[in-house]
Design an enzyme around this catalytic site. Structure first.
Site, PDB file in Angstrom:
ATOM      1  N   LEU A   7       2.583  12.061  18.945  1.00  0.00           N
ATOM      2  CA  LEU A   7       3.316  11.355  19.291  1.00  0.00           C
ATOM      3  C   LEU A   7       4.823  12.369  18.397  1.00  0.00           C
ATOM      4  CD1 LEU A   7       3.374   8.093  17.534  1.00  0.00           C
ATOM      5  CD2 LEU A   7       3.438   8.944  19.268  1.00  0.00           C
ATOM      6  N   CYS A  38      -0.518   3.168  19.314  1.00  0.00           N
ATOM      7  CA  CYS A  38      -0.802   4.786  18.843  1.00  0.00           C
ATOM      8  C   CYS A  38      -1.911   4.810  17.760  1.00  0.00           C
ATOM      9  CB  CYS A  38      -0.002   5.809  19.179  1.00  0.00           C
ATOM     10  SG  CYS A  38      -0.308   7.835  18.479  1.00  0.00           S
ATOM     11  N   LYS A  80       3.532  -2.562  23.722  1.00  0.00           N
ATOM     12  CA  LYS A  80       2.663  -2.203  24.171  1.00  0.00           C
ATOM     13  C   LYS A  80       1.283  -2.230  22.863  1.00  0.00           C
ATOM     14  CE  LYS A  80       0.313   2.320  25.858  1.00  0.00           C
ATOM     15  NZ  LYS A  80       0.954   3.846  26.532  1.00  0.00           N
TER      16      LYS A  80
END
Length: 324
Positions: free
Chosen positions: A86, A144, A179
């Protein structure tokens, strides 16, 4: 004897590709996926970004973030595994340095944000309040696998997801999408929690937890070592199709953006039939930067062959094996 006149084949009427993701209306359902199209207009030399449904930028933290040590990417037999971690300039710098060039292409922009805590998500979202109108929505990356929060907290917990989404919605002045991770058996519950907290849609799915080891050196192939990385590409496409189907069946009124291994119009069509109102193209852009435009065109051709007036008619329209 006169030669026979050739008759041109009957032209199919153009299919309406308009996609509605909650309150966001897009001219077509094909977007880039966060993490695969850069922070700005990096793909502009290869395709018309304004002709896509939207461009989803790489996830942004409230502050600049260095990401993980190299190596960060490793090719697999059916995709790739990454541990980029990230990396990004932070929301404030992105608004000044990257967004203007992207907005100048005419693209509709979806900004992606991430954090290690509810407070960090809220701070990142607050920095986007008042962003230019080109930013049509914000996608909260709760999943993530290259962050501890994405692996352990929000990916599996409906309660933590609800708290994070509520905080982001409270700080924003535009629609929010969540997400979510496929690395959980509680995906439907997590999706419901995101919806109940104010998310207008969910994006399904993020990468799948994976690991790669070099047998010759006996070392990890990624710099994150034993934390592994996120598997993407064709290998996870069936996982994405199943996730979209399960959530759509359980929560039919919740709009879904399908992502995972989309490299062709047929891949996108699978996600639409499973219940996705729109799709994102990610890993395929590394092999072909024009992939999002090609997928859009192939999806339009498929919809035309189906004989529908609008692509939206096919959302969730998968038939059971016994239906003929």
């Amino acid at each position: 004897m006169r030669p026979r006149r050739r008759t041109s084949p009957r032209r199919r009427a153009a299919v309406d590709l308009t996609a509605r993701v909650g309150s966001v209306v897009l001219p077509n359902p094909v977007m880039t996926a966060s993490g695969t199209a850069g922070h700005g207009a990096e793909l502009a030399p290869y395709l018309d970004l304004g002709a896509l449904g939207a461009v989803v930028v790489k996830s942004l933290h409230a502050e600049p973030w260095p990401g993980n040590p190299p190596l960060r990417v490793h090719e697999t037999p059916a995709g790739m595994i990454n541990s980029v971690g990230l990396q990004g300039p932070g929301v404030a710098a992105w608004l000044v340095d990257d967004l203007p060039a992207l907005a100048a292409t005419g693209a509709r922009v979806v900004a992606s944000v991430w954090g290690r805590s509810v407070a960090e998500y809220e701070k990142a979202a607050a920095l986007l309040a008042g962003a230019p109108d080109a930013v049509v929505a914000v996608e909260a990356n709760l999943s993530c696998p290259n962050s501890e929060a994405g692996r352990q907290l929000f990916a599996h917990s409906a309660a933590d997801t609800r708290d994070a989404i509520a905080a982001v919605v409270g700080a924003l002045d535009r629609p929010l999408w969540a997400k979510l991770s496929p690395n959980t058996s509680e995906l439907v519950a997590v999706a419901a929690a995101a919806r109940d907290a104010g998310a207008e849609a969910v994006t399904l799915v993020n990468t799948v937890l994976g690991m790669a080891i070099d047998p010759e050196t006996r070392r990890f192939r990624l710099g994150a070592g034993g934390r592994g990385g996120g598997l993407s590409g064709p290998a996870i496409h069936p996982v994405a199709v199943r996730a979209v189907f399960d959530v759509h069946q359980a929560l039919p009124d919740l709009p879904i953006v399908g992502v995972g291994g989309v490299a062709s119009g047929a891949d996108a069509a699978e996600l639409v039939l499973a219940g996705a109102s729109a799709v994102q193209v990610g890993t395929a852009t590394f092999a072909d930067p024009r992939a999002p435009a090609r997928v859009r065109d192939e999806l339009a051709a498929w919809a035309a062959r189906q004989g529908v007036a609008a692509l939206s008619e096919l959302v969730g329209a998968v038939a059971a094996p016994w239906d003929h």
